[in-house]
Design a protein around this motif. Structure first.
Motif, PDB file in Angstrom:
ATOM      1  N   ARG A   1      17.223   1.808  19.347  1.00 36.03           N
ATOM      2  CA  ARG A   1      15.913   2.087  19.928  1.00 36.03           C
ATOM      3  C   ARG A   1      15.120   0.799  19.992  1.00 36.03           C
ATOM      4  O   ARG A   1      15.248  -0.053  19.111  1.00 36.03           O
ATOM      5  CB  ARG A   1      15.147   3.109  19.085  1.00 36.03           C
ATOM      6  N   VAL A   2      14.280   0.680  21.014  1.00 33.77           N
ATOM      7  CA  VAL A   2      13.391  -0.463  21.172  1.00 33.77           C
ATOM      8  C   VAL A   2      11.983   0.110  21.252  1.00 33.77           C
ATOM      9  O   VAL A   2      11.692   0.934  22.119  1.00 33.77           O
ATOM     10  CB  VAL A   2      13.735  -1.269  22.438  1.00 33.77           C
ATOM     11  N   ILE A   3      11.126  -0.329  20.330  1.00 32.23           N
ATOM     12  CA  ILE A   3       9.807   0.287  20.174  1.00 32.23           C
ATOM     13  C   ILE A   3       8.731  -0.790  20.097  1.00 32.23           C
ATOM     14  O   ILE A   3       8.899  -1.791  19.399  1.00 32.23           O
ATOM     15  CB  ILE A   3       9.754   1.106  18.858  1.00 32.23           C
ATOM     16  N   THR A   4       7.618  -0.561  20.772  1.00 37.04           N
ATOM     17  CA  THR A   4       6.417  -1.350  20.544  1.00 37.04           C
ATOM     18  C   THR A   4       5.268  -0.369  20.383  1.00 37.04           C
ATOM     19  O   THR A   4       5.311   0.735  20.911  1.00 37.04           O
ATOM     20  CB  THR A   4       6.141  -2.373  21.666  1.00 37.04           C
ATOM     21  N   ASN A   5       4.280  -0.758  19.621  1.00 38.44           N
ATOM     22  CA  ASN A   5       3.138   0.107  19.350  1.00 38.44           C
ATOM     23  C   ASN A   5       1.868  -0.510  19.906  1.00 38.44           C
ATOM     24  O   ASN A   5       1.752  -1.723  20.026  1.00 38.44           O
ATOM     25  CB  ASN A   5       2.986   0.327  17.836  1.00 38.44           C
ATOM     26  N   LEU A   6       0.901   0.341  20.200  1.00 33.52           N
ATOM     27  CA  LEU A   6      -0.385  -0.097  20.735  1.00 33.52           C
ATOM     28  C   LEU A   6      -1.517   0.581  19.980  1.00 33.52           C
ATOM     29  O   LEU A   6      -1.330   1.639  19.383  1.00 33.52           O
ATOM     30  CB  LEU A   6      -0.495   0.264  22.221  1.00 33.52           C
ATOM     31  N   GLY A   7      -2.685  -0.048  20.018  1.00 35.52           N
ATOM     32  CA  GLY A   7      -3.880   0.559  19.435  1.00 35.52           C
ATOM     33  C   GLY A   7      -3.739   0.867  17.961  1.00 35.52           C
ATOM     34  O   GLY A   7      -3.240   0.051  17.185  1.00 35.52           O
ATOM     35  N   ALA A   8      -4.150   2.049  17.572  1.00 36.49           N
ATOM     36  CA  ALA A   8      -4.133   2.450  16.164  1.00 36.49           C
ATOM     37  C   ALA A   8      -2.717   2.519  15.593  1.00 36.49           C
ATOM     38  O   ALA A   8      -2.534   2.447  14.377  1.00 36.49           O
ATOM     39  CB  ALA A   8      -4.828   3.802  15.999  1.00 36.49           C
ATOM     40  N   TYR A   9      -1.711   2.649  16.449  1.00 33.78           N
ATOM     41  CA  TYR A   9      -0.324   2.669  15.972  1.00 33.78           C
ATOM     42  C   TYR A   9       0.181   1.284  15.597  1.00 33.78           C
ATOM     43  O   TYR A   9       1.217   1.136  14.973  1.00 33.78           O
ATOM     44  CB  TYR A   9       0.611   3.232  17.038  1.00 33.78           C
ATOM     45  N   GLN A  10      -0.538   0.242  15.991  1.00 35.91           N
ATOM     46  CA  GLN A  10      -0.097  -1.136  15.793  1.00 35.91           C
ATOM     47  C   GLN A  10      -0.758  -1.700  14.534  1.00 35.91           C
ATOM     48  O   GLN A  10      -1.906  -2.125  14.566  1.00 35.91           O
ATOM     49  CB  GLN A  10      -0.474  -1.955  17.028  1.00 35.91           C
ATOM     50  N   ASP A  11      -0.017  -1.716  13.419  1.00 34.41           N
ATOM     51  CA  ASP A  11      -0.569  -2.216  12.160  1.00 34.41           C
ATOM     52  C   ASP A  11      -0.916  -3.695  12.238  1.00 34.41           C
ATOM     53  O   ASP A  11      -1.987  -4.109  11.827  1.00 34.41           O
ATOM     54  CB  ASP A  11       0.402  -1.989  10.999  1.00 34.41           C
ATOM     55  N   SER A  12      -0.004  -4.503  12.727  1.00 35.90           N
ATOM     56  CA  SER A  12      -0.256  -5.932  12.866  1.00 35.90           C
ATOM     57  C   SER A  12      -0.624  -6.207  14.312  1.00 35.90           C
ATOM     58  O   SER A  12       0.129  -5.883  15.230  1.00 35.90           O
ATOM     59  CB  SER A  12       0.979  -6.746  12.477  1.00 35.90           C
ATOM     60  N   LYS A  13      -1.781  -6.798  14.507  1.00 34.32           N
ATOM     61  CA  LYS A  13      -2.300  -7.014  15.861  1.00 34.32           C
ATOM     62  C   LYS A  13      -1.697  -8.276  16.491  1.00 34.32           C
ATOM     63  O   LYS A  13      -2.384  -9.236  16.824  1.00 34.32           O
ATOM     64  CB  LYS A  13      -3.830  -7.085  15.844  1.00 34.32           C
ATOM     65  N   HIS A  14      -0.383  -8.270  16.615  1.00 40.04           N
ATOM     66  CA  HIS A  14       0.389  -9.338  17.249  1.00 40.04           C
ATOM     67  C   HIS A  14       1.511  -8.626  17.990  1.00 40.04           C
ATOM     68  O   HIS A  14       2.237  -7.830  17.388  1.00 40.04           O
ATOM     69  CB  HIS A  14       0.965 -10.271  16.174  1.00 40.04           C
ATOM     70  N   LEU A  15       1.660  -8.877  19.266  1.00 39.73           N
ATOM     71  CA  LEU A  15       2.699  -8.215  20.051  1.00 39.73           C
ATOM     72  C   LEU A  15       4.048  -8.357  19.365  1.00 39.73           C
ATOM     73  O   LEU A  15       4.459  -9.460  19.001  1.00 39.73           O
ATOM     74  CB  LEU A  15       2.757  -8.836  21.455  1.00 39.73           C
ATOM     75  N   HIS A  16       4.712  -7.241  19.148  1.00 37.81           N
ATOM     76  CA  HIS A  16       6.037  -7.269  18.550  1.00 37.81           C
ATOM     77  C   HIS A  16       6.822  -6.035  18.971  1.00 37.81           C
ATOM     78  O   HIS A  16       6.256  -5.007  19.296  1.00 37.81           O
ATOM     79  CB  HIS A  16       5.968  -7.371  17.017  1.00 37.81           C
ATOM     80  N   TRP A  17       8.118  -6.199  18.977  1.00 36.92           N
ATOM     81  CA  TRP A  17       9.041  -5.120  19.329  1.00 36.92           C
ATOM     82  C   TRP A  17       9.925  -4.847  18.117  1.00 36.92           C
ATOM     83  O   TRP A  17      10.422  -5.775  17.487  1.00 36.92           O
ATOM     84  CB  TRP A  17       9.920  -5.529  20.503  1.00 36.92           C
ATOM     85  N   HIS A  18      10.134  -3.589  17.816  1.00 35.14           N
ATOM     86  CA  HIS A  18      11.085  -3.173  16.786  1.00 35.14           C
ATOM     87  C   HIS A  18      12.369  -2.775  17.494  1.00 35.14           C
ATOM     88  O   HIS A  18      12.338  -1.996  18.449  1.00 35.14           O
ATOM     89  CB  HIS A  18      10.557  -1.965  16.001  1.00 35.14           C
ATOM     90  N   ILE A  19      13.479  -3.313  17.020  1.00 35.64           N
ATOM     91  CA  ILE A  19      14.807  -2.976  17.542  1.00 35.64           C
ATOM     92  C   ILE A  19      15.518  -2.330  16.357  1.00 35.64           C
ATOM     93  O   ILE A  19      15.782  -3.007  15.354  1.00 35.64           O
ATOM     94  CB  ILE A  19      15.517  -4.232  18.056  1.00 35.64           C
ATOM     95  N   VAL A  20      15.779  -1.035  16.468  1.00 41.85           N
ATOM     96  CA  VAL A  20      16.262  -0.303  15.301  1.00 41.85           C
ATOM     97  C   VAL A  20      17.493   0.534  15.629  1.00 41.85           C
ATOM     98  O   VAL A  20      17.701   0.970  16.758  1.00 41.85           O
ATOM     99  CB  VAL A  20      15.148   0.609  14.713  1.00 41.85           C
ATOM    100  N   TYR A  21      18.276   0.746  14.569  1.00 39.75           N
ATOM    101  CA  TYR A  21      19.448   1.607  14.651  1.00 39.75           C
ATOM    102  C   TYR A  21      19.566   2.342  13.327  1.00 39.75           C
ATOM    103  O   TYR A  21      19.304   1.790  12.255  1.00 39.75           O
ATOM    104  CB  TYR A  21      20.730   0.802  14.901  1.00 39.75           C
ATOM    105  N   GLY A  22      20.038   3.568  13.398  1.00 40.74           N
ATOM    106  CA  GLY A  22      20.404   4.320  12.204  1.00 40.74           C
ATOM    107  C   GLY A  22      19.274   5.156  11.645  1.00 40.74           C
ATOM    108  O   GLY A  22      18.206   5.286  12.236  1.00 40.74           O
ATOM    109  N   LYS A  23      19.574   5.703  10.488  1.00 39.72           N
ATOM    110  CA  LYS A  23      18.624   6.577   9.803  1.00 39.72           C
ATOM    111  C   LYS A  23      17.579   5.763   9.073  1.00 39.72           C
ATOM    112  O   LYS A  23      17.785   4.608   8.730  1.00 39.72           O
ATOM    113  CB  LYS A  23      19.371   7.460   8.801  1.00 39.72           C
ATOM    114  N   LYS A  24      16.442   6.400   8.829  1.00 41.46           N
ATOM    115  CA  LYS A  24      15.409   5.749   8.027  1.00 41.46           C
ATOM    116  C   LYS A  24      15.931   5.528   6.623  1.00 41.46           C
ATOM    117  O   LYS A  24      16.652   6.347   6.084  1.00 41.46           O
ATOM    118  CB  LYS A  24      14.143   6.604   7.990  1.00 41.46           C
ATOM    119  N   VAL A  25      15.541   4.400   6.046  1.00 49.12           N
ATOM    120  CA  VAL A  25      15.969   4.070   4.668  1.00 49.12           C
ATOM    121  C   VAL A  25      14.841   4.286   3.698  1.00 49.12           C
ATOM    122  O   VAL A  25      13.702   4.385   4.034  1.00 49.12           O
ATOM    123  CB  VAL A  25      16.486   2.627   4.573  1.00 49.12           C
TER     124      VAL A  25
END
Length: 106
Positions: free
Chosen positions: A82-106
């Motif tokens: 999955r490729v995820i970016t967050n905006l507004g209140a969902y964005q904890d760090s106010k610096h553009l970033h993308w999460h690239i994730v695989y698998g189950k939550k740890v």
């Protein structure tokens, strides 16, 4: 201190990271506190608050090139990601970033 972990910690070298891919203007590295089995973050090295505020289209293209290459490798190795970016209140760090994730939550 600002609410920008990436500028304040990663890009200043205060927090060491394991690099996955790097260009002149973009850094992808393993998340320092992963939420998933594979959790990579891709950031511009220049401060950009979010996807909706970026005006440097050349930098956006370079960033998207990295956001294409890194997930391609994860998809090849694991069959999905999955490729995820967050905006507004969902964005904890106010610096553009993308999460690239695989698998189950740890």
């Amino acid at each position: 201190m600002t609410n920008d972990f990436y500028c304040d910690e990663v890009l200043n070298g205060k927090t060491q990271v394991e690099k996955v891919y790097e260009t002149e203007n973009v850094l992808a590295y393993y998340h320092t506190r992963p939420f998933y089995q594979v959790h990579i973050v891709a950031i511009p090295k220049k401060h950009i608050p979010s996807l909706t505020t970026i005006e440097d289209h050349e930098l956006l293209l370079e960033l998207m090139g990295v956001v294409q290459k890194v997930p391609s490798k994860i998809e090849e190795e694991h069959g999905a990601c999955r490729v995820i970016t967050n905006l507004g209140a969902y964005q904890d760090s106010k610096h553009l970033h993308w999460h690239i994730v695989y698998g189950k939550k740890v």
